[in-house]
Structures are given as structure tokens and as C-alpha cells.
Motif scaffolding. Sequence first.
Motif, PDB file in Angstrom:
ATOM      1  N   LYS A  60      29.833  45.373  71.490  1.00 15.72           N
ATOM      2  CA  LYS A  60      29.858  44.819  70.135  1.00 15.72           C
ATOM      3  C   LYS A  60      28.609  44.004  69.884  1.00 15.72           C
ATOM      4  O   LYS A  60      28.019  44.075  68.805  1.00 15.72           O
ATOM      5  N   GLU A  61      28.207  43.241  70.855  1.00 18.10           N
ATOM      6  CA  GLU A  61      26.999  42.428  70.726  1.00 18.10           C
ATOM      7  C   GLU A  61      25.772  43.328  70.570  1.00 18.10           C
ATOM      8  O   GLU A  61      24.899  43.059  69.767  1.00 18.10           O
ATOM      9  N   ARG A  62      25.745  44.394  71.289  1.00 17.70           N
ATOM     10  CA  ARG A  62      24.579  45.283  71.294  1.00 17.70           C
ATOM     11  C   ARG A  62      24.475  46.137  70.028  1.00 17.70           C
ATOM     12  O   ARG A  62      23.390  46.410  69.550  1.00 17.70           O
ATOM     13  N   TYR A  63      25.600  46.580  69.522  1.00 12.83           N
ATOM     14  CA  TYR A  63      25.591  47.538  68.412  1.00 12.83           C
ATOM     15  C   TYR A  63      26.134  46.963  67.100  1.00 12.83           C
ATOM     16  O   TYR A  63      26.485  47.701  66.210  1.00 12.83           O
ATOM     17  N   ARG A  64      26.195  45.661  66.959  1.00  7.79           N
ATOM     18  CA  ARG A  64      26.858  45.088  65.793  1.00  7.79           C
ATOM     19  C   ARG A  64      26.038  45.085  64.513  1.00  7.79           C
ATOM     20  O   ARG A  64      26.570  44.969  63.447  1.00  7.79           O
ATOM     21  N   SER A  65      24.737  45.189  64.599  1.00  5.89           N
ATOM     22  CA  SER A  65      23.927  45.141  63.381  1.00  5.89           C
ATOM     23  C   SER A  65      24.130  46.409  62.560  1.00  5.89           C
ATOM     24  O   SER A  65      24.764  47.360  62.996  1.00  5.89           O
ATOM     25  N   GLY A  66      23.561  46.426  61.364  1.00  8.51           N
ATOM     26  CA  GLY A  66      23.671  47.597  60.490  1.00  8.51           C
ATOM     27  C   GLY A  66      23.033  48.829  61.096  1.00  8.51           C
ATOM     28  O   GLY A  66      23.388  49.957  60.751  1.00  8.51           O
ATOM     29  N   LYS A  67      22.103  48.631  61.977  1.00  4.01           N
ATOM     30  CA  LYS A  67      21.417  49.752  62.625  1.00  4.01           C
ATOM     31  C   LYS A  67      22.098  50.144  63.936  1.00  4.01           C
ATOM     32  O   LYS A  67      21.595  50.989  64.657  1.00  4.01           O
ATOM     33  N   GLY A  68      23.225  49.537  64.218  1.00  8.88           N
ATOM     34  CA  GLY A  68      23.913  49.770  65.486  1.00  8.88           C
ATOM     35  C   GLY A  68      24.278  51.217  65.741  1.00  8.88           C
ATOM     36  O   GLY A  68      24.083  51.735  66.827  1.00  8.88           O
ATOM     37  N   ARG A  69      24.811  51.902  64.729  1.00  6.93           N
ATOM     38  CA  ARG A  69      25.208  53.301  64.906  1.00  6.93           C
ATOM     39  C   ARG A  69      23.991  54.172  65.204  1.00  6.93           C
ATOM     40  O   ARG A  69      24.020  55.011  66.096  1.00  6.93           O
ATOM     41  N   ARG A  70      22.902  53.975  64.441  1.00  6.60           N
ATOM     42  CA  ARG A  70      21.684  54.770  64.690  1.00  6.60           C
ATOM     43  C   ARG A  70      21.136  54.495  66.082  1.00  6.60           C
ATOM     44  O   ARG A  70      20.694  55.411  66.772  1.00  6.60           O
TER      45      ARG A  70
END
Length: 164
Positions: A122-132
Motif C-alpha cells: 500500500k505504501e509503495r503503490y498508493r499514489s495515483g501512478k501506483g497502478r502504472r
Amino acid sequence: MKEWNKEDFGLRLKALREQRGLSMMAFGSAIGTSASRIKDWEKGKNAPSAAWIAKISERFNVSTDELILGDSKTAKAFKSTGNTNIEMLYDKLRETIVEEKGDELPMDRSTELYAELDTVNKERYRSGKGRRFAERELLAIATELPKKEMLELLELAKLKKRWL
């Protein structure tokens, strides 16, 4: 200069494994060998080849000098990828799942490990660009996989999609 011997190497290897909190089975799995081979190395019965030492060094982020001679002063610093903790969590999770297959115990430990992994991810992928970011990371990993593992990953993804 220190002399190398199998017994001292075995003690250093055991200390590295225990420092990472891994069983012989999980440690062996992480580098692609068996627990019995790890046991032989740790007991000083056999010595690993240079290729095995290189695998251990790369996988566990420790220099070959430190592994072979036990001298961290001569070791060149490794660049930390930041993935060491998450890789260790996955190793522990894999070990827990393998242990629980044989037992009929509740999966409390694996549930704890999944929760810990969720927190890290969650910490690593939480930003808006997380999925990309996750998609690029998955693609980079997939391009390095052998064909058999790639097909296995594809089947797992299809199964996961059906569950959603």
C-alpha cells in the motif's frame, strides 16, 4: 589475508540465514537449491561452487568477500534496491504456506504475513501512478521469466480474474 575454510564459511552462512529469519528450506528455495545442501554447507561438509556463492551474494545482498572471508571491511557496498524486506517477507510467507500444507493448523502466521505485505505494498503503490508503476514492474519481471514460469503466471492471472 584470512585463509578460507569450509567450517568458517558454514558458520557465516548459518548466521546470514538466521539473521534473515529463514529456515534452511526457505533459504535454499531462495537460491534454487535444497535444504540438505544448505545443511551440508553450514556443517562444513561441502563447499559451494563460485556460482552458488555468487547466487547467495546477489540474492541476500552481501558481498562475496564477506561471505568467503568474513571481512566486511574489504567488501564493496551494494546498492540497496529497497526490495530486501519485501523479498524476505515473501520467503517467509512461502515457507509458512509449505509448512501449513503438511499440517492442519490454522493459517494465522500466513495471515499475519499477508497483512504485513499489504502494508508494504500500500505504501509503495498508493499514489495515483501506483497502478502504472505496478504494471511496469510486472512487465519487467515477466520479460525475465522462463517460458514455463510465464505460462504459469498467465494461468494464475486468468484464475484471479475469474474470482473477481
